[in-house]
Motif scaffolding. Structure first.
Motif, mmCIF file in Angstrom:
data_model
loop_
_atom_site.group_PDB
_atom_site.id
_atom_site.type_symbol
_atom_site.label_atom_id
_atom_site.label_comp_id
_atom_site.label_asym_id
_atom_site.label_seq_id
_atom_site.Cartn_x
_atom_site.Cartn_y
_atom_site.Cartn_z
ATOM 1 N N ILE A 128 -126.970 85.134 -42.051
ATOM 2 C CA ILE A 128 -126.671 85.843 -43.301
ATOM 3 C C ILE A 128 -127.200 85.068 -44.503
ATOM 4 O O ILE A 128 -127.702 85.658 -45.466
ATOM 5 C CB ILE A 128 -125.164 86.134 -43.414
ATOM 6 N N ILE A 129 -127.112 83.746 -44.458
ATOM 7 C CA ILE A 129 -127.694 82.939 -45.541
ATOM 8 C C ILE A 129 -129.200 83.177 -45.614
ATOM 9 O O ILE A 129 -129.772 83.298 -46.701
ATOM 10 C CB ILE A 129 -127.363 81.449 -45.341
ATOM 11 N N ARG A 130 -129.843 83.286 -44.463
ATOM 12 C CA ARG A 130 -131.274 83.598 -44.441
ATOM 13 C C ARG A 130 -131.534 84.948 -45.090
ATOM 14 O O ARG A 130 -132.488 85.107 -45.864
ATOM 15 C CB ARG A 130 -131.786 83.583 -43.006
ATOM 16 N N LEU A 131 -130.692 85.937 -44.797
ATOM 17 C CA LEU A 131 -130.857 87.251 -45.417
ATOM 18 C C LEU A 131 -130.698 87.184 -46.935
ATOM 19 O O LEU A 131 -131.422 87.855 -47.669
ATOM 20 C CB LEU A 131 -129.839 88.240 -44.836
ATOM 21 N N LEU A 134 -122.278 91.886 -50.621
ATOM 22 C CA LEU A 134 -121.840 92.245 -49.266
ATOM 23 C C LEU A 134 -122.119 91.115 -48.278
ATOM 24 O O LEU A 134 -121.283 90.813 -47.419
ATOM 25 C CB LEU A 134 -122.527 93.530 -48.809
ATOM 26 N N TYR A 135 -123.271 90.476 -48.417
ATOM 27 C CA TYR A 135 -123.577 89.335 -47.557
ATOM 28 C C TYR A 135 -122.593 88.185 -47.792
ATOM 29 O O TYR A 135 -122.137 87.538 -46.841
ATOM 30 C CB TYR A 135 -125.001 88.834 -47.795
ATOM 31 N N LEU A 157 -119.527 88.442 -48.881
ATOM 32 C CA LEU A 157 -118.240 88.831 -48.294
ATOM 33 C C LEU A 157 -118.267 88.676 -46.766
ATOM 34 O O LEU A 157 -117.264 88.271 -46.165
ATOM 35 C CB LEU A 157 -117.889 90.267 -48.690
ATOM 36 N N ALA A 158 -119.398 88.972 -46.165
ATOM 37 C CA ALA A 158 -119.520 88.796 -44.719
ATOM 38 C C ALA A 158 -119.413 87.315 -44.355
ATOM 39 O O ALA A 158 -118.782 86.959 -43.349
ATOM 40 C CB ALA A 158 -120.845 89.374 -44.227
ATOM 41 N N ILE A 159 -119.990 86.446 -45.183
ATOM 42 C CA ILE A 159 -119.882 85.007 -44.924
ATOM 43 C C ILE A 159 -118.436 84.556 -45.044
ATOM 44 O O ILE A 159 -117.938 83.784 -44.223
ATOM 45 C CB ILE A 159 -120.801 84.214 -45.874
ATOM 46 N N VAL A 160 -117.733 85.047 -46.072
ATOM 47 C CA VAL A 160 -116.320 84.688 -46.243
ATOM 48 C C VAL A 160 -115.513 85.155 -45.024
ATOM 49 O O VAL A 160 -114.665 84.417 -44.511
ATOM 50 C CB VAL A 160 -115.754 85.276 -47.550
ATOM 51 N N LEU A 161 -115.782 86.345 -44.552
ATOM 52 C CA LEU A 161 -115.094 86.872 -43.374
ATOM 53 C C LEU A 161 -115.381 85.997 -42.143
ATOM 54 O O LEU A 161 -114.470 85.683 -41.363
ATOM 55 C CB LEU A 161 -115.525 88.311 -43.118
ATOM 56 N N LEU A 162 -116.632 85.581 -41.980
ATOM 57 C CA LEU A 162 -116.975 84.723 -40.848
ATOM 58 C C LEU A 162 -116.333 83.341 -40.970
ATOM 59 O O LEU A 162 -115.933 82.748 -39.966
ATOM 60 C CB LEU A 162 -118.490 84.590 -40.720
#
Length: 140
Positions: free
Chosen positions: A97-100, A113-114, A116-121
């Motif tokens: 996701i960091i790459r994205l 959104l990315y 938030l996805a990192i926070v969720l992970l």
């Protein structure tokens, strides 16, 4: 009944052997890509005289870490009784996701959104690590 159990045990051993063999081949392929990416990074940093975008270099470094993490995951599979630890998949997801974010940073909504996805992970990683700590405490 015992004959059926013996046959299923042979099938399980055969499938485990096939899985181990294919994972070894995958690890070798990933090592080749890792070496190619290492040569590319050194080429960009030390040899090329033209200007290279920092985003391009950052993407190459993060892809390098993705190869490294996948190889580490395969190593952990063989050293932990043929088991993939969940936290390594979470590490790979965070890195991807960091790459994205680095590559696709045009739209603020997608970056949010990315993030938030990192926070969720990260929360999932905390939960996975807490369960590992509890298992380690019970073993002591």
């Amino acid at each position: 009944m015992r004959d059926l159990q013996r046959k299923t045990a042979y099938i399980a051993v055969f499938l485990q052997t096939v899985l181990n063999f294919t994972l070894t081949i995958l690890a070798l392929i990933l090592v080749v890509f890792l070496l190619k990416k290492t040569i590319f990074i050194f080429d960009v940093l030390l040899i090329r005289s033209d200007e290279v975008s920092y985003f391009y270099l950052a993407e190459a470094i993060i892809v390098y870490f993705l190869y490294f993490e996948f190889i580490s995951l395969i190593i952990k599979y063989f050293t932990h009784n043929y088991h993939f630890p969940l936290r390594y998949f979470i590490y790979i997801g965070i890195t991807a996701i960091i790459r994205l974010i680095i590559i696709d940073h045009q739209h603020p909504h997608t970056i949010l959104l990315y993030a938030l996805a990192i926070v969720l992970l990260v929360f999932a990683l905390m939960i996975a690590n807490q369960s590992n700590l509890k298992e380690d405490d019970q073993l002591d």
